[in-house]
Design a protein around this motif. Structure first.
Motif, PDB file in Angstrom:
ATOM      1  N   GLN A 107      35.559  92.105  32.706  1.00 51.09           N
ATOM      2  CA  GLN A 107      34.892  93.356  33.087  1.00 51.09           C
ATOM      3  C   GLN A 107      35.001  94.405  31.980  1.00 51.09           C
ATOM      4  O   GLN A 107      34.052  95.146  31.711  1.00 51.09           O
ATOM      5  CB  GLN A 107      35.498  93.909  34.375  1.00 51.09           C
ATOM      6  CG  GLN A 107      34.776  95.148  34.896  1.00 51.09           C
ATOM      7  CD  GLN A 107      35.526  95.807  36.045  1.00 51.09           C
ATOM      8  OE1 GLN A 107      36.741  95.998  35.975  1.00 51.09           O
ATOM      9  NE2 GLN A 107      34.800  96.155  37.091  1.00 51.09           N
ATOM     10  N   LEU A 108      36.150  94.462  31.308  1.00 48.46           N
ATOM     11  CA  LEU A 108      36.308  95.417  30.215  1.00 48.46           C
ATOM     12  C   LEU A 108      35.297  95.151  29.109  1.00 48.46           C
ATOM     13  O   LEU A 108      34.742  96.084  28.527  1.00 48.46           O
ATOM     14  CB  LEU A 108      37.730  95.335  29.651  1.00 48.46           C
ATOM     15  CG  LEU A 108      38.847  95.900  30.531  1.00 48.46           C
ATOM     16  CD1 LEU A 108      40.205  95.648  29.883  1.00 48.46           C
ATOM     17  CD2 LEU A 108      38.655  97.388  30.786  1.00 48.46           C
ATOM     18  N   GLU A 116      30.362  96.906  26.276  1.00 46.33           N
ATOM     19  CA  GLU A 116      29.003  96.636  25.815  1.00 46.33           C
ATOM     20  C   GLU A 116      28.008  97.616  26.443  1.00 46.33           C
ATOM     21  O   GLU A 116      27.099  98.118  25.770  1.00 46.33           O
ATOM     22  CB  GLU A 116      28.616  95.200  26.172  1.00 46.33           C
ATOM     23  CG  GLU A 116      27.215  94.797  25.736  1.00 46.33           C
ATOM     24  CD  GLU A 116      27.030  94.819  24.229  1.00 46.33           C
ATOM     25  OE1 GLU A 116      25.876  94.928  23.774  1.00 46.33           O
ATOM     26  OE2 GLU A 116      28.046  94.742  23.500  1.00 46.33           O
ATOM     27  N   LEU A 117      28.199  97.914  27.734  1.00 49.90           N
ATOM     28  CA  LEU A 117      27.330  98.881  28.416  1.00 49.90           C
ATOM     29  C   LEU A 117      27.440 100.256  27.765  1.00 49.90           C
ATOM     30  O   LEU A 117      26.431 100.944  27.549  1.00 49.90           O
ATOM     31  CB  LEU A 117      27.722  98.944  29.894  1.00 49.90           C
ATOM     32  CG  LEU A 117      26.896  99.817  30.837  1.00 49.90           C
ATOM     33  CD1 LEU A 117      26.874  99.174  32.222  1.00 49.90           C
ATOM     34  CD2 LEU A 117      27.475 101.226  30.951  1.00 49.90           C
ATOM     35  N   ASP A 118      28.687 100.653  27.440  1.00 50.28           N
ATOM     36  CA  ASP A 118      28.910 101.955  26.814  1.00 50.28           C
ATOM     37  C   ASP A 118      28.304 101.994  25.416  1.00 50.28           C
ATOM     38  O   ASP A 118      27.695 102.996  25.014  1.00 50.28           O
ATOM     39  CB  ASP A 118      30.413 102.240  26.768  1.00 50.28           C
ATOM     40  CG  ASP A 118      30.728 103.658  26.323  1.00 50.28           C
ATOM     41  OD1 ASP A 118      30.059 104.588  26.803  1.00 50.28           O
ATOM     42  OD2 ASP A 118      31.624 103.829  25.485  1.00 50.28           O
ATOM     43  N   ALA A 119      28.455 100.896  24.670  1.00 46.38           N
ATOM     44  CA  ALA A 119      27.915 100.853  23.310  1.00 46.38           C
ATOM     45  C   ALA A 119      26.388 100.933  23.309  1.00 46.38           C
ATOM     46  O   ALA A 119      25.786 101.527  22.411  1.00 46.38           O
ATOM     47  CB  ALA A 119      28.373  99.578  22.607  1.00 46.38           C
ATOM     48  N   ARG A 120      25.756 100.356  24.296  1.00 43.81           N
ATOM     49  CA  ARG A 120      24.298 100.410  24.380  1.00 43.81           C
ATOM     50  C   ARG A 120      23.773 101.744  24.902  1.00 43.81           C
ATOM     51  O   ARG A 120      22.575 102.018  24.824  1.00 43.81           O
ATOM     52  CB  ARG A 120      23.778  99.297  25.298  1.00 43.81           C
ATOM     53  CG  ARG A 120      24.026  97.894  24.782  1.00 43.81           C
ATOM     54  CD  ARG A 120      23.349  96.874  25.671  1.00 43.81           C
ATOM     55  NE  ARG A 120      23.710  95.512  25.308  1.00 43.81           N
ATOM     56  CZ  ARG A 120      23.188  94.427  25.883  1.00 43.81           C
ATOM     57  NH1 ARG A 120      22.272  94.569  26.854  1.00 43.81           N
ATOM     58  NH2 ARG A 120      23.567  93.227  25.514  1.00 43.81           N
ATOM     59  N   SER A 169      25.677 111.834  32.556  1.00 41.19           N
ATOM     60  CA  SER A 169      26.241 112.589  31.436  1.00 41.19           C
ATOM     61  C   SER A 169      27.207 111.752  30.626  1.00 41.19           C
ATOM     62  O   SER A 169      27.500 112.079  29.480  1.00 41.19           O
ATOM     63  CB  SER A 169      26.953 113.849  31.947  1.00 41.19           C
ATOM     64  OG  SER A 169      27.970 113.510  32.867  1.00 41.19           O
ATOM     65  N   SER A 170      27.711 110.671  31.184  1.00 37.55           N
ATOM     66  CA  SER A 170      28.626 109.795  30.467  1.00 37.55           C
ATOM     67  C   SER A 170      28.693 108.452  31.180  1.00 37.55           C
ATOM     68  O   SER A 170      28.284 108.323  32.342  1.00 37.55           O
ATOM     69  CB  SER A 170      30.031 110.398  30.383  1.00 37.55           C
ATOM     70  OG  SER A 170      30.628 110.435  31.670  1.00 37.55           O
ATOM     71  N   THR A 171      29.231 107.461  30.492  1.00 33.31           N
ATOM     72  CA  THR A 171      29.398 106.147  31.111  1.00 33.31           C
ATOM     73  C   THR A 171      30.368 106.218  32.280  1.00 33.31           C
ATOM     74  O   THR A 171      30.167 105.571  33.314  1.00 33.31           O
ATOM     75  CB  THR A 171      29.909 105.134  30.070  1.00 33.31           C
ATOM     76  OG1 THR A 171      28.957 105.033  29.006  1.00 33.31           O
ATOM     77  CG2 THR A 171      30.109 103.761  30.687  1.00 33.31           C
ATOM     78  N   ALA A 172      31.421 107.028  32.154  1.00 30.82           N
ATOM     79  CA  ALA A 172      32.409 107.137  33.231  1.00 30.82           C
ATOM     80  C   ALA A 172      31.784 107.697  34.501  1.00 30.82           C
ATOM     81  O   ALA A 172      32.049 107.220  35.607  1.00 30.82           O
ATOM     82  CB  ALA A 172      33.586 108.006  32.771  1.00 30.82           C
ATOM     83  N   VAL A 173      30.953 108.740  34.360  1.00 32.58           N
ATOM     84  CA  VAL A 173      30.307 109.333  35.528  1.00 32.58           C
ATOM     85  C   VAL A 173      29.392 108.312  36.198  1.00 32.58           C
ATOM     86  O   VAL A 173      29.333 108.197  37.426  1.00 32.58           O
ATOM     87  CB  VAL A 173      29.523 110.597  35.121  1.00 32.58           C
ATOM     88  CG1 VAL A 173      28.642 111.084  36.262  1.00 32.58           C
ATOM     89  CG2 VAL A 173      30.484 111.693  34.691  1.00 32.58           C
ATOM     90  N   TRP A 174      28.673 107.537  35.390  1.00 34.24           N
ATOM     91  CA  TRP A 174      27.760 106.527  35.928  1.00 34.24           C
ATOM     92  C   TRP A 174      28.543 105.425  36.643  1.00 34.24           C
ATOM     93  O   TRP A 174      28.152 104.974  37.724  1.00 34.24           O
ATOM     94  CB  TRP A 174      26.927 105.956  34.790  1.00 34.24           C
ATOM     95  CG  TRP A 174      25.858 104.995  35.232  1.00 34.24           C
ATOM     96  CD1 TRP A 174      24.626 105.290  35.725  1.00 34.24           C
ATOM     97  CD2 TRP A 174      25.956 103.560  35.219  1.00 34.24           C
ATOM     98  NE1 TRP A 174      23.936 104.138  36.005  1.00 34.24           N
ATOM     99  CE2 TRP A 174      24.727 103.056  35.707  1.00 34.24           C
ATOM    100  CE3 TRP A 174      26.950 102.665  34.833  1.00 34.24           C
ATOM    101  CZ2 TRP A 174      24.473 101.697  35.827  1.00 34.24           C
ATOM    102  CZ3 TRP A 174      26.701 101.303  34.960  1.00 34.24           C
ATOM    103  CH2 TRP A 174      25.477 100.836  35.445  1.00 34.24           C
ATOM    104  N   ALA A 230      37.425 100.619  25.417  1.00 34.50           N
ATOM    105  CA  ALA A 230      37.331 100.983  24.000  1.00 34.50           C
ATOM    106  C   ALA A 230      38.613 100.644  23.257  1.00 34.50           C
ATOM    107  O   ALA A 230      38.578 100.183  22.106  1.00 34.50           O
ATOM    108  CB  ALA A 230      37.017 102.474  23.872  1.00 34.50           C
ATOM    109  N   THR A 231      39.765 100.860  23.894  1.00 35.04           N
ATOM    110  CA  THR A 231      41.048 100.573  23.260  1.00 35.04           C
ATOM    111  C   THR A 231      41.206  99.083  22.973  1.00 35.04           C
ATOM    112  O   THR A 231      41.620  98.682  21.875  1.00 35.04           O
ATOM    113  CB  THR A 231      42.205 101.048  24.161  1.00 35.04           C
ATOM    114  OG1 THR A 231      42.099 102.462  24.372  1.00 35.04           O
ATOM    115  CG2 THR A 231      43.550 100.742  23.522  1.00 35.04           C
TER     116      THR A 231
END
Length: 416
Positions: A46-47, A52-56, A65-70, A90-91
């Motif tokens: 899942q990480l 990959e979702l965040d990078a795209r 407004s951000s990947t976390a909010v989504w 990311a880490t």
């Protein structure tokens, strides 16, 4: 991947159908270990998906407004869990390949993987990739025996095992980095609880914490022999007194265009029936006694609401240019009205549904509260906002996201 996950889902169904009570002791223990390992391996997968979702930029492309909010809205997570998921992805992505491989094989748990990745990331640059690889392998080997807390403490001294000549110099540099991390990670969070309380959590850097102690300690002392408050209760009361002192100074900056003030609302029916409980902008209820106490120190603005939280009348104060209309917007929207956004009202601006340049009026029926990100998004033109018949804002997504353009509303903010 979806086909493989479907097979895994079927396997879970088979496991759930098993009569656990009938398992022998050895199989029960082994099954517990196996489920934990599988869960950790799947979490590592899942990480990778989240990274990959965040990078795209898929979340931002869909209006968030951000990947976390989504992720919070999509996966029904808490805001904190969603942010931690993105940060951990990311880490791990930036860590040596061996860390990700160990997580995917189940050699380390997700928590242990985080510790290894963060420890390796703090190694001095002069250590070089060879030392980093040795440290990674050593920490992964220790993970078989130590939990994340102990593993992190061992990681602080890992250089003494893999590069003793760099250990002393690195220890001083680590202290400086720790100070920088403490400053970067400082935060304070207020979380509404179900029992009428608000949970205060946070992390402070050493300097700020020392200032807080200096301010709280004189106000936390027992007031006499009959002061039966616990130390924690005395500190809580001291923090409240510090806030009252700050509000009395008159030097606090404006909040969303208004001076800091308390807004207490009451429904029209409650007002007519003589019920005097007050409601704050957050939706929290105040007893009549609490309202009276606060009224002694703050400007209390009366607001009477009709059906559907429509503002019938809003109290006024002098020298407030946009105060009454803004307070009406805050009462109605509670914060950024864009679907899924959790940003509070103090971070938001009023937006003309029908633009001012097109003849739109500056009125509640033509206004919506938006944070900076979603204010810009609406002006780009893909999303459309309208005020519905019940006086609440509806947002219509672009056709590429939803061909039917089904209206959406923000269900995050608590209404009165």
């Amino acid at each position: 991947m979806l086909g493989v996950l479907a097979q895994a889902d079927d396997a879970i169904d088979d496991c759930a159908a098993t009569s656990i009570w009938a398992l022998p002791d050895d199989e029960l223990l082994a099954s517990l270990d196996a489920t934990h390992t599988v869960a950790q391996r799947l979490a590592a997968v899942q990480l990778g998906l989240v990274r990959e979702l965040d990078a795209r930029g898929l979340a931002v492309a869909r209006g968030a407004s951000s990947t976390a909010v989504w992720l919070r809205e999509r996966l029904r997570l808490s805001g904190r869990s969603a942010r931690e998921l993105v940060q951990l992805a990311a880490t791990v992505d930036a860590a040596p390949t061996a860390v990700r491989e160990a997580m995917l094989t189940g050699a380390v748990t997700v928590e242990q993987g985080r510790v290894v990745a963060e420890t390796v990331a703090t190694l001095p640059a002069e250590a070089g990739p060879e030392v980093a690889e040795k440290a990674t392998q050593l920490l992964i080997g220790w993970a078989d025996r130590f939990d994340p807390a102990i593993l992190r403490r061992l990681g602080e001294r890992v250089l003494t095992h893999v590069a003793p000549d760099l250990a002393d110099q690195a220890e001083l540099a680590a202290l400086e980095r720790a100070t920088e991390r403490a400053e970067a990670r400082r935060h304070v969070t207020l979380s509404e609880q179900q029992d009428g309380q608000v949970r205060l959590t946070g992390s402070l850097d050493t300097e700020t914490a020392s200032l807080l102690r200096e301010a709280i300690d004189p106000l936390s002392a027992p007031t006499g022999e009959h002061d039966d408050r616990s130390p924690g209760q005395r500190r809580a009361d001291a923090l409240g007194e510090i806030c009252r002192l700050a509000l009395r100074t008159g030097h606090l900056p404006d909040s969303g265009g208004d001076r800091p003030q308390l807004v207490v609302t009451v429904s029209l029916d409650a007002l007519v029936n003589g019920v005097r409980a007050g409601t704050l902008e957050t939706g929290a209820q105040l007893t009549p006694g609490a309202v009276r106490r606060l009224a002694c120190d703050a400007a209390v603005l009366p607001a009477v609401l009709g059906g559907n939280n429509q503002v019938l009348d809003v109290g006024r104060q002098r020298r407030l240019f946009t105060g009454p209309l803004r307070r009406a917007l805050v009462l109605r929207d509670g914060g950024c009205a864009f679907p899924g956004c959790d940003r509070p009202s103090r971070w938001c601006d009023g937006h003309h549904v029908r633009h001012w340049a097109d003849g739109g009026a500056t009125a509640l029926g033509n206004a919506v509260l938006l944070c900076g990100h979603h204010h810009r998004l609406i002006h780009q033109g893909d999303w459309t906002v309208r005020i519905s018949a019940d006086g609440q804002p509806d947002f219509l997504p672009p056709r590429w996201l939803d061909p039917d353009r089904t209206p959406r509303r923000n269900l995050y903010h608590r209404r009165c």
